[in-house]
Structures are given as C-alpha cells and as structure tokens.
Design a protein around this motif. Structure first.
Motif, PDB file in Angstrom:
ATOM      1  N   GLY A 159       0.810  -1.211   0.000  1.00 22.23           N
ATOM      2  CA  GLY A 159       0.000   0.000   0.000  1.00 22.23           C
ATOM      3  C   GLY A 159       0.842   1.258   0.000  1.00 22.23           C
ATOM      4  O   GLY A 159       0.524   2.229  -0.701  1.00 22.23           O
ATOM      5  N   LEU A 160       1.922   1.269   0.771  1.00 21.20           N
ATOM      6  CA  LEU A 160       2.791   2.451   0.824  1.00 21.20           C
ATOM      7  C   LEU A 160       3.483   2.698  -0.502  1.00 21.20           C
ATOM      8  O   LEU A 160       3.644   3.848  -0.934  1.00 21.20           O
ATOM      9  N   LEU A 161       3.908   1.625  -1.172  1.00 25.87           N
ATOM     10  CA  LEU A 161       4.559   1.781  -2.474  1.00 25.87           C
ATOM     11  C   LEU A 161       3.580   2.330  -3.510  1.00 25.87           C
ATOM     12  O   LEU A 161       3.923   3.225  -4.303  1.00 25.87           O
ATOM     13  N   ILE A 162       2.353   1.809  -3.510  1.00 26.31           N
ATOM     14  CA  ILE A 162       1.322   2.313  -4.429  1.00 26.31           C
ATOM     15  C   ILE A 162       1.052   3.792  -4.156  1.00 26.31           C
ATOM     16  O   ILE A 162       0.922   4.603  -5.085  1.00 26.31           O
ATOM     17  N   ASN A 163       0.964   4.148  -2.874  1.00 23.78           N
ATOM     18  CA  ASN A 163       0.748   5.551  -2.502  1.00 23.78           C
ATOM     19  C   ASN A 163       1.823   6.461  -3.070  1.00 23.78           C
ATOM     20  O   ASN A 163       1.540   7.540  -3.607  1.00 23.78           O
ATOM     21  N   SER A 164       3.077   6.053  -2.920  1.00 20.76           N
ATOM     22  CA  SER A 164       4.196   6.879  -3.374  1.00 20.76           C
ATOM     23  C   SER A 164       4.140   7.117  -4.875  1.00 20.76           C
ATOM     24  O   SER A 164       4.273   8.249  -5.353  1.00 20.76           O
ATOM     25  N   ILE A 165       3.924   6.038  -5.627  1.00 17.87           N
ATOM     26  CA  ILE A 165       3.908   6.143  -7.092  1.00 17.87           C
ATOM     27  C   ILE A 165       2.698   6.946  -7.564  1.00 17.87           C
ATOM     28  O   ILE A 165       2.805   7.837  -8.426  1.00 17.87           O
ATOM     29  N   ALA A 166       1.523   6.650  -7.002  1.00 21.95           N
ATOM     30  CA  ALA A 166       0.303   7.354  -7.422  1.00 21.95           C
ATOM     31  C   ALA A 166       0.356   8.827  -7.058  1.00 21.95           C
ATOM     32  O   ALA A 166      -0.158   9.677  -7.797  1.00 21.95           O
ATOM     33  N   GLY A 167       0.999   9.156  -5.934  1.00 18.80           N
ATOM     34  CA  GLY A 167       1.133  10.562  -5.556  1.00 18.80           C
ATOM     35  C   GLY A 167       1.950  11.351  -6.554  1.00 18.80           C
ATOM     36  O   GLY A 167       1.594  12.481  -6.922  1.00 18.80           O
ATOM     37  N   LEU A 168       3.046  10.749  -7.025  1.00 19.01           N
ATOM     38  CA  LEU A 168       3.865  11.421  -8.046  1.00 19.01           C
ATOM     39  C   LEU A 168       3.112  11.530  -9.367  1.00 19.01           C
ATOM     40  O   LEU A 168       3.225  12.541 -10.070  1.00 19.01           O
ATOM     41  N   CYS A 169       2.349  10.492  -9.712  1.00 16.87           N
ATOM     42  CA  CYS A 169       1.562  10.542 -10.952  1.00 16.87           C
ATOM     43  C   CYS A 169       0.505  11.653 -10.893  1.00 16.87           C
ATOM     44  O   CYS A 169       0.213  12.286 -11.915  1.00 16.87           O
TER      45      CYS A 169
END
Length: 535
Positions: free
Chosen positions: A131-141
């Motif tokens: 979940g944290l990894l998805i958050n990081s990537i989606a936030g930058l997107c």
C-alpha cells in the motif's frame, strides 16, 4: 530435555495450565499466549530499554501520516485558483466532487481486497508495504497529471494503496501491542494522522500561499511521507506473530514475538517464547505429541489456487456476519459509516473558510484546524486505557456534535466572526481525532485474528461508501455551508448512540481473540474429548 520425557495430564478443558510428570515428580507449568508473553516482557523490562519498540510504532505512524497527507492534499488543491482553472475547468461543484470521491472509491476496493488477501496469504507487513509503495507512485503521478481524467485515475490508484494501509496498519499495531497498553500504542500510531495534516497545512501555507508555487510541486511533496514510511516499515517493523502462528508457522512466529519482546521491549532475564507454546494454543490439539506431528508434517505449499482464494475470501467475509460475530460487525459498520460521513466535511474545510468574510488567509486557518488534533491525540492516549474505548468514543462523538452545531451557527450569521468560525472548527477537529482513536481500538479488539484484516477492510469499506456519499452532498451544498455542517452533526449523533443501543462490549485490557466464535467452540469440544482420552 526431550519431548518424549514429558507426559501431559490435563487438569481442565481450558488447557491453560498443564501438569507434567517428570522423574516421579509433578511440576506445574503454563504455556503462555502471545498476549501473556508481551505482558510479561513489559512488566519485567525497564522503560529505558524500549527505544526500538517506539521506533516500530513510529514507523507505522509515519505510514499513517502518509495516508493523511494523500487524503488531505485534495483539500488544498480544490481551493487553488490555478488548479480550478487548469484541471477543473472552473467547475468545482461538479468536477471537484468527482475528484474528491475518486480516492474514496479506491479505498473502498483496496480495503476489502487487501484485507481478505492479507488474512489468507501475505500477512500484515507485506500488505502494508504494498500500500505504501502504491501511494508513493500514485502521488507522483497525480503531480504530473495533464487532465482531470488522469488525475482521477491517479487518485483512485492512491485510494487502493490507502485502503491497503488502513486494512493492515491498525491490525498490525493491535497485534504487536500488549493488552494493558494497547490503547496507548494505537493512539500513538493514530496521532501521526495529525502530523500528516499539519505537514500538508505547512506545505500548503508555504508552497501554495506564501511562495505561490505550482500545485504540482505541492502534490509531489505530499508523496514523500509514504515513501519514507515504506523504507522504515521494511527495515524496522516485524510481521505479526499471531498471523504466522494462526497459519502454522510456529518457528517464525516465535522468532518475531521474541524480536518484539527482546529487541523492542527490552526483555532480558526471562524465558523466551517457544514454538511449542504457540503450537499448543494455535493447534487444534494442545499436546506435545500433536505439536510434534505438526513439526514433522510437510510444509504447507506456498501457492493457492484462484478458486480456493475466492472461496476462502467469501467464507471469511461470511463469518463476519455469522451468529458469533454479527453482533459486533454490524454496529462497527454503523460507527464507521456515520463517523466517515461526518469526517467528510474536513475535505471541504478550506472551501468553507474561503466563503467566510474576514478570513483572509485560508491556509493559516487550515493550519490551526490541523493543529487542533494535537490535544485530542494526547487525551486519547491518556484516557483510552483508563476509561475504556466505548466511553471515550461516545464522549468524543457528542463533543464533536456540539462543536459542529456552534460551527454551523457561526457560519450562518451574516456578519460571521472569523475567530469563532475557525475556533469551533478546531474544537470539532480536536474531538474528532478522539473518535477515530477509540474506533480504531474497538475494531481491532472486537474482531478475531483470523478475520481481523478482512473485518477492518469491510468496516473501512462502509466508511468509504459514506465518504463518497458525503463528497457529493457536500459539493452540492457548498453554497449552504451551515446546512452542510448540520447534516454532518446529525450523522455523527447517530453514531454516538450506537454503542449503547447495540450494547457493544468493552474489551480494553483483555487478550485478543484468534478464532471466530463458532470455530473456537468446536476446538473446545475437541480438546475436551482429547482430555478424556488422555485421562
């Protein structure tokens, strides 16, 4: 001493205390549960040795901070003129509600799916990291999105990551905490939501307000806490020993429990938890011979068929609404729904402030609003274990309702007093964090380990449905902010009456359950039969 030298003679069907015959002498021993072991470690270890233990919870707290940052950041960009013109096409009422609800749709799906999968296959830690990894990537997107559709998809993806974090974070915190201070540690992790809110407020005040930089820079900075949490959780946070033991991995479960007790709490001079002790409590037949068979048995295969995964998922969800658990699950759904609906107003707080004459710096008001959580967090940490979850929840809810009523009255007046408007909004936010700390403890303690992640995902899903509904209602009523605030107050009042209306149990200071009640009863019957056979 070999296991064959020990003969177990059951004294009672509870199986907590056993008597062994060794060299014609009888010696009483006790096979400890994980809760017993953590309590023993906490009582016998000096407080000065618990630095690593606080690092574990701090790492999970920063994960919670990442969730707060991702959710709260929309509050600031929705009131940013450049964002409104570039992405929303100057239509906040329609496109703003769609964008604000996208993340909650993702949270709805992510919470249910990852909660079920986490209980079956991956455990708490791996789901949390995902979940944290998805958050990081989606936030930058989100920061790079060129259009409304793309940013909606990025926010939806971020919601899936947040749902994964929510289904595993409180579950893992609950299972790593000793019973007597579970409220303290859950409140500590929950308090980082405040840190995330303040972090976003400071970013908004400096990047969007004082420096007048692009909203894209703001969103990119908001992705940083999730990435930091990913690194810290990967390094410091152990897997739940309860999850591992429930799935038959007793050796690793004992190792993880000993890491928490020795390296975390500072337990030095006592007896370490063993795999035999865990096997005794988590296997169907609590005896050394049975445990030895478990050790000698071939390992459970690491794969699972798609059909079994789906069937097991439905079985776990169904068990939440079976005879043994529905009296707990249904009230929890009501609490999550009503509290999430009332909390939906936080997404629009800047927009409400912007409509009040006299509030010249919206971002400064948002900073005060976020900071109001701090006294609420301190109060929750102090009172949750002292007065119990139910009492703290009801008190916090009705404190929030009263604050919302005065908030609505202050906004409704033609000559609004900015200090009163911001002050009552802050009072509401102070009580609100107490509601969430109490509800997080109640949910983690009422659900057994076998379905705790699933139940957390399902309860949070009901909250997400309420949050989605609230975004569209709030967006439609933005021209009537006082009416909007009163609707939120009415919904929260319903939640405040629920614990006593459904006679919800008070489980503070008690050990966690591991099996659903129906299965626990079957185990007790089986243990009784085995005991009679041995006698």
């Amino acid at each position: 001493m070999s296991p064959s030298a020990i003969e177990f003679i059951p004294k009672n069907t509870n199986q907590e205390n056993q008597t062994i015959k060794l060299s014609s002498k009888r010696v009483a021993i006790k096979y400890r549960t994980i809760d017993d072991y953590f309590e023993e470690a906490q009582k016998n270890a000096p407080r000065s040795c618990r630095f690593y233990y606080w690092v574990i919870f701090m790492s999970m707290g920063i994960a919670n901070m990442g969730d707060a940052t991702e959710i709260s950041c929309m509050n600031y960009v929705l009131s940013n003129p450049d964002f409104i013109a570039e992405i929303l096409d100057n239509n906040v009422k329609k496109h703003g509600a769609t964008l604000a609800s996208a993340i909650f749709v993702g949270m709805l799906i992510g919470g249910v799916v990852t909660g079920v999968i986490g209980d079956q296959l991956f455990g708490r830690k791996r789901i949390l990291l995902t979940g944290l990894l998805i958050n990081s990537i989606a936030g930058l997107c989100s920061a790079l999105a060129p259009s409304l559709k793309i940013i909606c998809f990025a926010r939806f993806t971020s919601g899936i990551g947040i749902g994964a974090v929510l289904s595993s974070l409180i579950t893992l915190t609950t299972e790593l905490s000793p019973s007597s201070q579970r409220g303290l540690y859950v409140s500590f992790v929950a308090s980082f939501w405040t840190a995330g809110s303040i972090f976003v407020a400071l970013l908004g005040y400096n990047i969007l307000g004082r420096l007048e930089l692009s909203w894209r820079i703001f969103l990119a900075c908001c992705a940083a806490p999730s990435f930091l949490a990913f690194v810290l959780v990967a390094i410091f946070v152990p897997e739940s020993a309860r999850f591992l033991a429930l799935h038959g991995d007793f050796e690793r479960a004992a190792h993880e429990a000993n890491v928490v007790a020795v390296k975390g709490i500072g337990y030095r001079n006592g007896r370490l938890l063993t795999a035999d002790e865990l096997a005794f409590h988590f296997s169907l037949r609590g005896n050394v011979e049975g445990n030895q068979r478990l050790k000698d048995a071939p390992p459970v295969p690491s794969y699972i068929t798609r059909r079994n995964l789906v069937m097991n998922s439905f079985t776990r969800i169904k068990s939440l609404y079976g005879h043994g658990l529905r009296r707990k699950t249904i009230p929890l759904h009501i609490l999550w729904f009503t509290l999430s609906f009332g909390s939906g107003i936080c997404t629009w707080i800047n927009t409400i402030f912007a409509q009040v004459n006299g509030i010249t710096d919206v971002y400064l008001g948002a900073f005060f609003f976020a900071s109001a959580n701090i006294p609420g967090n301190f109060a929750a940490a102090i009172f949750l274990d002292k007065f119990g979850r139910r009492m703290c929840f009801v008190t916090s809810v009705f404190g929030s309702v009263i604050a919302l009523v005065f908030f609505a009255h202050a906004v409704y007046q033609e000559e609004s007093n900015p200090a009163r408007v911001v002050g009552f909004a802050c009072l509401f936010h102070c009580f609100l964090v107490g509601c969430w700390c109490s509800l997080s403890c109640m949910t983690g303690e009422m659900l057994p380990t076998k379905v705790r992640g699933t139940g957390m995902g399902m309860c949070s899903a009901s909250g997400r449905i309420a949050a989605i509904l609230a975004q569209f209602i709030n967006g439609a009523l933005m021209d009537k902010p006082a009416f909007l605030i009163m609707i939120a107050a009415a919904m929260m009042a319903i939640g405040g009456l629920t614990p006593y209306a459904f006679q919800m149990e008070e489980l503070s200071m008690q050990h966690l359950e591991d099996d659903v009640p129906e299965e626990e009863e079957r185990k007790k019957l089986d243990i009784t039969v085995v005991s009679k056979e041995l006698v």
